[in-house]
Design a protein around this motif. Structure first.
Motif, PDB file in Angstrom:
ATOM      1  N   GLN A 192      17.141  -6.730 -35.508  1.00 16.10           N
ATOM      2  CA  GLN A 192      18.147  -6.111 -36.781  1.00 16.10           C
ATOM      3  C   GLN A 192      18.180  -4.615 -36.878  1.00 16.10           C
ATOM      4  OE1 GLN A 192      17.213  -7.501 -40.793  1.00 16.10           O
ATOM      5  NE2 GLN A 192      19.173  -7.324 -41.129  1.00 16.10           N
ATOM      6  N   ALA A 193      16.877  -3.934 -36.367  1.00 16.48           N
ATOM      7  CA  ALA A 193      16.671  -2.568 -36.770  1.00 16.48           C
ATOM      8  C   ALA A 193      17.703  -1.595 -35.841  1.00 16.48           C
ATOM      9  CB  ALA A 193      15.214  -2.021 -36.653  1.00 16.48           C
ATOM     10  N   TYR A 194      18.113  -2.054 -34.793  1.00 17.38           N
ATOM     11  CA  TYR A 194      18.860  -1.248 -33.648  1.00 17.38           C
ATOM     12  C   TYR A 194      20.250  -1.459 -33.874  1.00 17.38           C
ATOM     13  CZ  TYR A 194      14.178  -1.534 -32.176  1.00 17.38           C
ATOM     14  OH  TYR A 194      12.964  -1.584 -32.199  1.00 17.38           O
ATOM     15  N   ASN A 195      21.192  -0.556 -33.517  1.00 17.81           N
ATOM     16  CA  ASN A 195      22.546  -0.448 -33.629  1.00 17.81           C
ATOM     17  C   ASN A 195      22.993   0.277 -32.473  1.00 17.81           C
ATOM     18  OD1 ASN A 195      25.264  -0.799 -34.444  1.00 17.81           O
ATOM     19  ND2 ASN A 195      25.158   1.177 -35.806  1.00 17.81           N
ATOM     20  N   PRO A 196      23.894  -0.455 -31.502  1.00 16.31           N
ATOM     21  CA  PRO A 196      24.418  -1.672 -31.535  1.00 16.31           C
ATOM     22  C   PRO A 196      23.253  -2.633 -31.359  1.00 16.31           C
ATOM     23  CG  PRO A 196      24.681  -0.432 -29.277  1.00 16.31           C
ATOM     24  CD  PRO A 196      24.278   0.405 -30.425  1.00 16.31           C
ATOM     25  N   LEU A 197      23.592  -3.945 -31.748  1.00 23.17           N
ATOM     26  CA  LEU A 197      22.687  -5.036 -31.740  1.00 23.17           C
ATOM     27  C   LEU A 197      22.623  -5.457 -30.381  1.00 23.17           C
ATOM     28  CD1 LEU A 197      23.926  -7.153 -34.706  1.00 23.17           C
ATOM     29  CD2 LEU A 197      22.032  -6.014 -34.572  1.00 23.17           C
TER      30      LEU A 197
ATOM     31  N   TYR B 279      21.388   3.283 -53.582  1.00 29.42           N
ATOM     32  CA  TYR B 279      20.437   3.410 -52.309  1.00 29.42           C
ATOM     33  C   TYR B 279      20.935   2.768 -51.176  1.00 29.42           C
ATOM     34  CZ  TYR B 279      19.105  -1.261 -54.060  1.00 29.42           C
ATOM     35  OH  TYR B 279      19.206  -2.531 -54.795  1.00 29.42           O
ATOM     36  N   LEU B 280      20.392   2.729 -50.017  1.00 33.90           N
ATOM     37  CA  LEU B 280      20.731   2.125 -48.878  1.00 33.90           C
ATOM     38  C   LEU B 280      19.497   1.644 -48.061  1.00 33.90           C
ATOM     39  CD1 LEU B 280      23.226   1.374 -46.851  1.00 33.90           C
ATOM     40  CD2 LEU B 280      22.406   3.545 -45.716  1.00 33.90           C
ATOM     41  N   ASP B 281      19.371   0.515 -47.629  1.00 32.37           N
ATOM     42  CA  ASP B 281      18.189  -0.251 -47.191  1.00 32.37           C
ATOM     43  C   ASP B 281      18.385   0.026 -45.624  1.00 32.37           C
ATOM     44  OD1 ASP B 281      16.476  -0.813 -49.047  1.00 32.37           O
ATOM     45  OD2 ASP B 281      17.937  -2.552 -49.734  1.00 32.37           O
ATOM     46  N   LEU B 282      17.669   0.550 -44.881  1.00 30.52           N
ATOM     47  CA  LEU B 282      17.547   0.348 -43.411  1.00 30.52           C
ATOM     48  C   LEU B 282      16.574  -0.441 -42.986  1.00 30.52           C
ATOM     49  CD1 LEU B 282      17.361   4.359 -42.830  1.00 30.52           C
ATOM     50  CD2 LEU B 282      19.089   3.162 -43.926  1.00 30.52           C
ATOM     51  N   PRO B 283      16.826  -1.144 -41.965  1.00 37.43           N
ATOM     52  CA  PRO B 283      15.875  -2.040 -41.408  1.00 37.43           C
ATOM     53  C   PRO B 283      15.351  -1.470 -40.244  1.00 37.43           C
ATOM     54  CG  PRO B 283      18.274  -3.184 -41.247  1.00 37.43           C
ATOM     55  CD  PRO B 283      18.401  -1.910 -41.922  1.00 37.43           C
ATOM     56  N   ILE B 284      13.807  -1.613 -40.231  1.00 36.18           N
ATOM     57  CA  ILE B 284      12.998  -0.596 -39.565  1.00 36.18           C
ATOM     58  C   ILE B 284      12.442  -1.897 -38.424  1.00 36.18           C
ATOM     59  CG2 ILE B 284      10.905   0.569 -39.477  1.00 36.18           C
ATOM     60  CD1 ILE B 284      12.972   2.023 -40.912  1.00 36.18           C
ATOM     61  N   GLY B 285      12.214  -1.225 -36.951  1.00 34.94           N
ATOM     62  CA  GLY B 285      11.584  -1.907 -35.932  1.00 34.94           C
ATOM     63  C   GLY B 285      10.776  -1.057 -35.422  1.00 34.94           C
ATOM     64  N   GLY B 286       9.926  -1.434 -34.495  1.00 36.07           N
ATOM     65  CA  GLY B 286       9.105  -0.881 -33.480  1.00 36.07           C
ATOM     66  C   GLY B 286       9.789  -0.092 -32.450  1.00 36.07           C
ATOM     67  N   GLN B 287       9.440   1.134 -32.115  1.00 33.71           N
ATOM     68  CA  GLN B 287      10.028   1.692 -31.047  1.00 33.71           C
ATOM     69  C   GLN B 287       9.623   1.363 -29.678  1.00 33.71           C
ATOM     70  OE1 GLN B 287      10.112   4.007 -27.924  1.00 33.71           O
ATOM     71  NE2 GLN B 287       8.010   4.579 -28.729  1.00 33.71           N
ATOM     72  N   GLY B 444       2.004   9.127 -32.995  1.00 39.63           N
ATOM     73  CA  GLY B 444       2.665   9.643 -31.960  1.00 39.63           C
ATOM     74  C   GLY B 444       4.044   8.803 -31.467  1.00 39.63           C
ATOM     75  N   ASN B 445       4.265   8.423 -30.416  1.00 39.46           N
ATOM     76  CA  ASN B 445       5.462   7.595 -30.119  1.00 39.46           C
ATOM     77  C   ASN B 445       5.353   5.966 -30.575  1.00 39.46           C
ATOM     78  OD1 ASN B 445       7.273   9.525 -29.084  1.00 39.46           O
ATOM     79  ND2 ASN B 445       6.153   9.426 -27.150  1.00 39.46           N
ATOM     80  N   LYS B 446       4.100   5.584 -30.848  1.00 40.93           N
ATOM     81  CA  LYS B 446       3.821   4.331 -31.246  1.00 40.93           C
ATOM     82  C   LYS B 446       4.237   4.319 -32.835  1.00 40.93           C
ATOM     83  CE  LYS B 446       1.016   0.384 -31.722  1.00 40.93           C
ATOM     84  NZ  LYS B 446      -0.243  -0.240 -31.885  1.00 40.93           N
ATOM     85  N   SER B 447       5.697   4.079 -33.133  1.00 45.25           N
ATOM     86  CA  SER B 447       6.205   4.207 -34.461  1.00 45.25           C
ATOM     87  C   SER B 447       7.119   3.189 -34.804  1.00 45.25           C
ATOM     88  CB  SER B 447       6.746   5.638 -34.518  1.00 45.25           C
ATOM     89  OG  SER B 447       7.857   5.688 -33.707  1.00 45.25           O
ATOM     90  N   ALA B 448       7.412   3.303 -35.972  1.00 50.23           N
ATOM     91  CA  ALA B 448       8.478   2.246 -36.644  1.00 50.23           C
ATOM     92  C   ALA B 448       9.778   3.068 -36.843  1.00 50.23           C
ATOM     93  CB  ALA B 448       8.061   1.700 -37.975  1.00 50.23           C
ATOM     94  N   ILE B 449      10.829   2.509 -36.298  1.00 60.28           N
ATOM     95  CA  ILE B 449      12.033   3.499 -36.180  1.00 60.28           C
ATOM     96  C   ILE B 449      13.515   2.659 -36.985  1.00 60.28           C
ATOM     97  CG2 ILE B 449      11.283   4.798 -34.188  1.00 60.28           C
ATOM     98  CD1 ILE B 449      13.280   3.447 -32.451  1.00 60.28           C
ATOM     99  N   SER B 450      14.384   3.583 -37.156  1.00 55.43           N
ATOM    100  CA  SER B 450      15.673   2.974 -37.876  1.00 55.43           C
ATOM    101  C   SER B 450      16.823   3.500 -36.662  1.00 55.43           C
ATOM    102  CB  SER B 450      16.097   3.415 -39.096  1.00 55.43           C
ATOM    103  OG  SER B 450      16.557   4.789 -39.132  1.00 55.43           O
ATOM    104  N   ALA B 451      17.756   3.058 -36.717  1.00 60.79           N
ATOM    105  CA  ALA B 451      18.990   3.575 -35.995  1.00 60.79           C
ATOM    106  C   ALA B 451      19.592   4.670 -36.480  1.00 60.79           C
ATOM    107  CB  ALA B 451      20.026   2.455 -35.734  1.00 60.79           C
TER     108      ALA B 451
END
Lengths: 266, 498
Positions: A192-197, B279-287, B444-451
């Motif tokens: 879900q975090a990425y775009n495009p899915l 506000y806007l919610d951004l889903p976050i995931g691992g890099q 460093g690069n071990k992070s949690a990111i958004s699109a």
């Protein structure tokens, strides 16, 4: 929402039929326009909907030509104008006059003007080529490989097929399943975090449409290998040549085909 | 009459052979009953990758998933509807397979038929035959009372009285002190964290009212979350569930954040002005693109708000963290970055969404938990080439309250500095967010990111929007008046002539 348009078309048809019987050309005109609009919009139920501009143009042309048709003879044109005149001038239509001429029309004009002048801000949309053309040649960790005609060398080793697929499974679940899913359905727990899915591999419209050489190129080069038309700047697909060997990429490719019951296109 | 009879006969005679034909040829393929032995086949194909071919969770994913997949050999199940000490019911195991465990790598398995799921359940039970030798019964879960302001208030009282607050924290964000003591572990010796109720999308045992009630009542076996079946009455547990349910945030997902114009920027993170802002919610995931990859990220959401004046912009990031870290031995500090392209161009093209590239660099504003609100401005030309600018005009204020980080960045719309993009009102400006949870060893690069997302400083509504529609309406009204008068006159004249 689309389902009301056939109803609208039917209402238009009914109005035109009744007005032909009652010889009222003005309502005939209205009925035909409603019918046409309803039909043009209903098309969206069966084929990709017509763009709004096309419909607007078609309607404008229809209004224009029907006006010409009804105004060719002076007499018919007078009859055509009669309902409008009656609303404007007849003593017994006072309520209708107030409702239409002094309330509905000004409000409608005000509303249309508002929609025209209010600024609308839309984020830029970019078309994206999902399956771009792979290059004829690619580099894998510095080694040049011909992509055209490239085949999975492990498929010839039929004796070790099951083992290779199992190896591919392990690679998949250590590198791919976060995004492409436990069930290879593109719904991985981080997707879900990425775009495009991330793309699903199940179904007949992704890897089933692609030769295995494409999968090899796409997995190996990832976002870096994408042409500008595919938006490499958004892609979270890693360049797996950084993490996997050639053989490992072929193994994981075998697994994703095998696990989804798909066959590479030849 | 004979005609009608003939037609009827025809219809009947048509029906007979047709149905006979259908019976012969189109007999639906009889679905073979799925046998329990098939459970093993399905399990080996679709469960063993995480739970292990022997059910002992010694599997392909053991180093890359967190929380760890269930070890079936122990026979201890967190997510049950049975009384404490009892094994889960078949319905519990079925529910877990069907609905998955949100916030973990266990997805909802919707593809399998009911019989197939049944077979998997039977196979899973064979890993701990002793545990499943007696059949467990579900506690009563139906007929929930209606949620009312009173029941929620009562639940809140109980939340403190029953000491839920000690682990789950004042606002239910899983930041309670007890949850971070060294002995807060599972029976297997793994560290666990108390649940954060506000983010329903990551509640392992489900986020519906009945899920919460079940968790409170049955507890989570093998963890510090005990059962409240005996210590709280039935209606008390429902009230508590009402309160906990009421804490869940509603996520607002989208592609663009509207940044509102204000007279003056808010002071700090608590300023009431932030409450009136979208506000806007951004889903976050691992890099996952560059080493070290972050397969087990814990931050799942960043909430962003923004306001601007003719000169400055302020952007607030908000995310939850159960235990703050200002950095210590081997523990990095919590940190947040907001990223923009160095060059803002029209069109779709942007720098690479993680740290840009040599050709298209990114501009990042970085705040760290220990740096006394000092902002470092970075220019990234790829994940492996990041430089900090010597001088920056960006300021930031960060706070941590009850499990919630809030950081406000401020900058002039145009700094005139090289490498810092000038923000134009009315333009869609790409931005993305990078967050670091120090306690999860993120650095460093071990992070949690958004699109990439967009932020857009909304221009004030042009005056014509208020003026033009009334003018148009009045004109049409006047025109109607004139036309009505004229028509009336001509009609009257015609009548007189007649």
């Amino acid at each position: 929402m689309l389902k009301i348009y056939p109803v609208l078309a039917a209402v238009g048809l009914l109005i035109s039929i009744v007005s032909v019987i009652r010889k009222s050309s003005f309502f005939n005109f209205l009925g035909i326009l409603i019918l046409l609009f309803g039909l043009l919009k209903s098309a969206g139920l069966f084929i990709p909907p017509f763009p709004g501009q096309v419909i607007t143009m078609y309607m404008a042309m229809s209004i224009f030509s029907f006006l010409i048709y009804f105004s060719i003879q002076e007499e018919t044109f007078q009859a055509f104008l009669e309902p409008m005149r009656a609303v404007l001038g007849d003593e017994d239509k006072k309520i209708l006059r107030v409702l239409i001429v002094f309330i509905a029309l000004p409000l409608l004009t005000g509303f249309i003007t508002y929609t025209k002048v209010v600024p609308v801000y839309e984020p830029p949309v970019s078309a994206r080529i999902v399956h771009p053309e792979p290059p004829s040649q690619m580099e894998f960790r510095g080694k040049t490989i011909n992509v055209i005609g490239l085949e999975n060398p492990l498929r010839k080793d039929t004796a070790n097929f099951a083992k290779n697929v199992e190896d591919g499974k392990k690679i998949y679940y250590q590198n791919c399943f976060y995004c492409h899913g436990d069930d290879l359905d593109g719904k991985g727990h981080l997707a879900q975090a990425y775009n495009p899915l991330p793309l699903p591999f199940r179904g007949g419209d992704t890897i089933a449409q692609l030769p295995e050489s494409f999968v090899f190129w796409r997995v190996s080069k990832g976002w870096r290998g994408l042409p500008a038309g595919s938006g490499p700047w958004n892609s979270s697909m890693p360049s797996f040549e950084d993490f996997l060997t050639e053989e490992e990429v072929w193994k994981v490719s075998m697994f994703i085909y095998e696990a989804t019951g798909n066959k590479p296109r030849t | 009459m004979t005609n009608i009879a003939a037609i009827l006969l025809l219809i009947v005679s048509l029906l007979l052979p047709v149905s006979g034909y259908a019976d012969d040829k189109h007999k639906p393929e009889e679905k073979k009953p799925i046998e329990a032995s098939q459970g093993k086949t399905i399990y080996d194909s679709w469960c063993a990758q995480c739970h292990g071919y022997k059910g002992d969770a010694d599997a392909y994913t053991k180093d890359v998933t967190l929380p760890l997949p269930r070890d079936f050999a122990f026979g201890v199940y967190k997510f049950r509807s049975s009384a404490p000490g009892e094994p889960p019911t078949d319905a519990d195991l079925t529910r877990i397979i069907r609905k998955g465990n949100p916030g973990t790598s266990m997805p909802p398995w919707e593809r399998f038929s009911d019989d197939e799921v049944k077979a998997i359940v039977q196979h899973v039970k064979t890993f701990a035959p002793d545990v499943f030798s007696s059949e467990a019964k579900s506690i009563k879960l139906d007929n929930p009372p209606k949620s009312t302001p009173e029941s929620i208030a009562k639940g809140k009282e109980l939340f403190n009285m029953a000491k839920c607050v000690e682990c789950h924290g004042k606002e239910g964000r899983g930041d309670g002190e007890k949850g971070w003591q060294a002995d807060f572990k599972t029976d297997w010796g793994y560290r666990v964290a108390p649940a954060n109720y506000t983010q329903g999308w990551e509640l392992r045992n489900g986020s519906d009212l009945v899920d919460i009630y079940r968790t409170i009542s049955a507890g989570l076996a093998g963890t510090p979350m005990t059962s409240y079946l005996d210590s709280l009455k039935d209606d008390e547990r429902w009230s508590l569930a009402h309160f906990i349910k009421s804490l869940q945030l509603t996520r607002k997902l989208g592609v663009a954040l509207k940044v509102k114009k204000v007279e003056s920027l808010p002071v700090g993170t608590d300023d009431a002005k932030w409450k009136d802002v979208e506000y806007l919610d951004l889903p976050i995931g691992g890099q996952l693109m560059f080493e070290p990859r972050n397969f087990t990220s814990v931050i799942t959401n960043a909430r962003v708000r923004g306001v601007y004046t003719p000169k400055e912009i302020a952007i607030m990031l908000e995310w939850t963290d159960k235990q703050p870290s200002k950095g210590a031995d081997n523990i990095p500090q919590d940190s947040a970055r907001i990223q923009f392209p160095v060059k803002l161009v029209d069109g779709a093209e942007r720098p690479y969404f993680y740290m840009g590239s040599r050709k298209a660099p990114a501009n990042l504003w970085q705040w760290k938990a220990s740096d006394d609100n000092k902002v470092v401005e970075l220019i990234a030309k790829g994940f492996d080439l990041v430089e900090s600018k010597e001088k920056t005009d960006i300021s930031a204020v960060g706070t941590y309250t009850d499990g919630l980080y809030r950081v406000v960045f401020k900058r002039a719309l145009n700094t005139g500095q090289e490498g810092s993009p000038a923000f134009m009102v009315g333009k869609f400006i790409p931005f993305s967010v990078t967050l670091f949870d120090g306690n999860n060893a993120e650095d460093g690069n071990k992070s949690a990111i958004s699109a990439w997302y967009f932020l857009m400083m909304e221009p004030p509504t042009p005056i014509k929007v208020y003026v033009m529609p009334p003018i148009a309406a009045i004109l049409v009204f006047a025109l109607g008046l004139v036309m009505a008068n004229n028509t009336k006159k001509t009609r009257d004249q015609r009548k007189k002539k007649k």
